[in-house]
Scaffold this active site. Structure first.
Site, mmCIF file in Angstrom:
data_model
loop_
_atom_site.group_PDB
_atom_site.id
_atom_site.type_symbol
_atom_site.label_atom_id
_atom_site.label_comp_id
_atom_site.label_asym_id
_atom_site.label_seq_id
_atom_site.Cartn_x
_atom_site.Cartn_y
_atom_site.Cartn_z
ATOM 1 N N SER A 96 0.846 -1.193 0.000
ATOM 2 C CA SER A 96 0.000 0.000 0.000
ATOM 3 C C SER A 96 0.877 1.236 0.000
ATOM 4 O O SER A 96 1.720 1.407 0.886
ATOM 5 C CB SER A 96 -0.885 0.004 1.251
ATOM 6 O OG SER A 96 -1.383 1.312 1.453
ATOM 7 N N HIS B 68 -1.218 -1.235 -4.230
ATOM 8 C CA HIS B 68 -2.510 -1.010 -3.577
ATOM 9 C C HIS B 68 -2.649 0.482 -3.279
ATOM 10 O O HIS B 68 -1.785 1.082 -2.631
ATOM 11 C CB HIS B 68 -2.540 -1.831 -2.290
ATOM 12 C CG HIS B 68 -3.798 -1.742 -1.487
ATOM 13 N ND1 HIS B 68 -4.875 -2.576 -1.695
ATOM 14 C CD2 HIS B 68 -4.144 -0.938 -0.459
ATOM 15 C CE1 HIS B 68 -5.835 -2.282 -0.824
ATOM 16 N NE2 HIS B 68 -5.414 -1.282 -0.056
ATOM 17 N N ASP C 245 -4.959 3.414 -1.622
ATOM 18 C CA ASP C 245 -6.030 3.672 -0.664
ATOM 19 C C ASP C 245 -6.663 5.032 -0.941
ATOM 20 O O ASP C 245 -6.076 6.070 -0.655
ATOM 21 C CB ASP C 245 -5.474 3.614 0.764
ATOM 22 C CG ASP C 245 -5.114 2.203 1.160
ATOM 23 O OD1 ASP C 245 -6.003 1.331 1.102
ATOM 24 O OD2 ASP C 245 -3.944 1.955 1.518
ATOM 25 N N MET D 36 -9.353 7.630 0.046
ATOM 26 C CA MET D 36 -10.167 7.979 1.228
ATOM 27 C C MET D 36 -10.740 9.378 1.050
ATOM 28 O O MET D 36 -10.045 10.278 0.568
ATOM 29 C CB MET D 36 -9.308 7.963 2.488
ATOM 30 C CG MET D 36 -8.573 6.663 2.725
ATOM 31 S SD MET D 36 -7.734 6.683 4.314
ATOM 32 C CE MET D 36 -6.795 5.154 4.224
ATOM 33 N N HIS E 166 -8.516 0.607 -3.601
ATOM 34 C CA HIS E 166 -9.369 0.307 -2.453
ATOM 35 C C HIS E 166 -10.110 1.592 -2.111
ATOM 36 O O HIS E 166 -9.514 2.531 -1.569
ATOM 37 C CB HIS E 166 -8.469 -0.178 -1.305
ATOM 38 C CG HIS E 166 -9.180 -0.405 -0.017
ATOM 39 N ND1 HIS E 166 -8.516 -0.539 1.187
ATOM 40 C CD2 HIS E 166 -10.492 -0.539 0.278
ATOM 41 C CE1 HIS E 166 -9.393 -0.730 2.150
ATOM 42 N NE2 HIS E 166 -10.601 -0.724 1.634
ATOM 43 N N MET F 297 -12.284 3.749 -0.047
ATOM 44 C CA MET F 297 -12.894 3.978 1.268
ATOM 45 C C MET F 297 -13.610 5.315 1.179
ATOM 46 O O MET F 297 -13.162 6.323 1.741
ATOM 47 C CB MET F 297 -11.810 3.958 2.353
ATOM 48 C CG MET F 297 -11.316 2.555 2.647
ATOM 49 S SD MET F 297 -9.683 2.556 3.423
ATOM 50 C CE MET F 297 -8.673 2.750 1.971
ATOM 51 N N MET G 188 -11.063 -6.515 6.019
ATOM 52 C CA MET G 188 -10.195 -5.538 6.703
ATOM 53 C C MET G 188 -9.749 -6.097 8.048
ATOM 54 O O MET G 188 -10.578 -6.556 8.838
ATOM 55 C CB MET G 188 -10.945 -4.222 6.938
ATOM 56 C CG MET G 188 -11.239 -3.407 5.691
ATOM 57 S SD MET G 188 -9.776 -2.934 4.745
ATOM 58 C CE MET G 188 -8.829 -1.994 5.952
ATOM 59 N N ASP H 95 -6.094 -6.733 4.714
ATOM 60 C CA ASP H 95 -5.513 -5.389 4.641
ATOM 61 C C ASP H 95 -5.557 -4.745 6.023
ATOM 62 O O ASP H 95 -6.636 -4.572 6.595
ATOM 63 C CB ASP H 95 -6.336 -4.573 3.633
ATOM 64 C CG ASP H 95 -5.818 -3.147 3.460
ATOM 65 O OD1 ASP H 95 -4.750 -2.823 3.994
ATOM 66 O OD2 ASP H 95 -6.513 -2.369 2.769
#
Ligand code: DX5
Ligand code: ZN
Length: 222
Positions: free
Chosen positions: A8, A31, A33, A35, A64, A66, A135, A173
């Site tokens: 990540s 990866h 993230d 957000m 991913h 979020m 998660m 993760d």
């Protein structure tokens, strides 16, 4: 089950992203993230940075999300060229439609469960996805401590996938490192996200190799 490692970039230096991704060239995925400061209390990067990243790496990009309203945003990440796009069940209002849109835009479709979300209610969605993300920390930040309490759910998810004879990857993760990856592999995970364990290492590429070896040693006994 082939073991895959997805570092990540949340723990990477955002000012040097291209170099940081080049440093993990022997990983299986990068990866990312995403957000939005609503679904989780942190704000990271969005589509423009993912688009820029896609131009600088040949590694497949695993997004991913979020974010709130993934139904609206997820297909755009797939259309941009992300090889995998994961949405959270807690945030999606039309998960089946969105997962199908991700797939028809050419990406693998992933579904993520927060630590407190049970997997059984989503068993029927397994045929709609390519990867289930369990998660192992509350999402929002890198460097948190691994939640052992989630391991029975990883095991249960693997049983559900096996029971339906599906080729769905099982990703973990959060808090995955040299001390926890074997427990995850033993529970049935096959795709491992690691942020701080890779990017706080002196040699990120060596950290990727060592995590892969640890997980593979367990998986080969399964
Ligand atoms: C947490 C993110 C993770 C995080 C993992 O919300 O989804 O991908 O970056 O970082 P570590 O491996 O440090 O827990
Ligand atoms: Zn993540």
């Amino acid at each position: 089950m082939a073991v895959q490692i997805a570092p990540s970039i949340l723990s990477a230096d955002f000012a040097r992203l291209a170099d940081e991704v080049a440093a993990i060239a022997d990983a299986d995925w990068v990866h990312v993230d995403v957000m939005d400061n609503h679904f989780v209390p942190n704000l990271t990067i969005g589509l423009p940075v993912v688009e820029a990243l896609l131009k600088t790496t040949t590694l497949p990009v695993d997004c991913h999300l979020m974010i709130e309203d993934p139904d609206r945003w997820a297909p755009g990440y797939a259309a941009a060229g992300a090889a995998s796009v994961t949405i959270h069940v807690e945030a999606a209002s039309a998960p089946i439609r969105t997962l199908r849109e991700i797939r028809s835009a050419g990406a693998r479709a992933g579904l993520a469960l927060n630590p407190g979300t049970a997997v059984d209610p989503y068993a029927d969605l397994l045929s709609e996805i390519d990867m289930l993300l369990v998660m192992t920390v509350e999402p929002g930040f890198g460097g948190q401590r691994f939640l052992d309490v989630v391991l029975p759910k990883v095991r249960r998810a693997r049983e559900l996938i096996k029971g339906r004879d599906l080729d769905v990857w099982l990703q973990v993760d959060g808090g995955v490192n040299a001390g926890t990856i074997e427990r995850c592999a033993e529970a049935g995970a096959d795709v491992f996200v690691a942020g701080s364990a890779v990017y706080s290492a002196d040699d990120p590429a060596a950290a990727v190799r060592s995590l892969r070896e640890r997980a593979a040693a367990v998986s080969s006994q399964a």
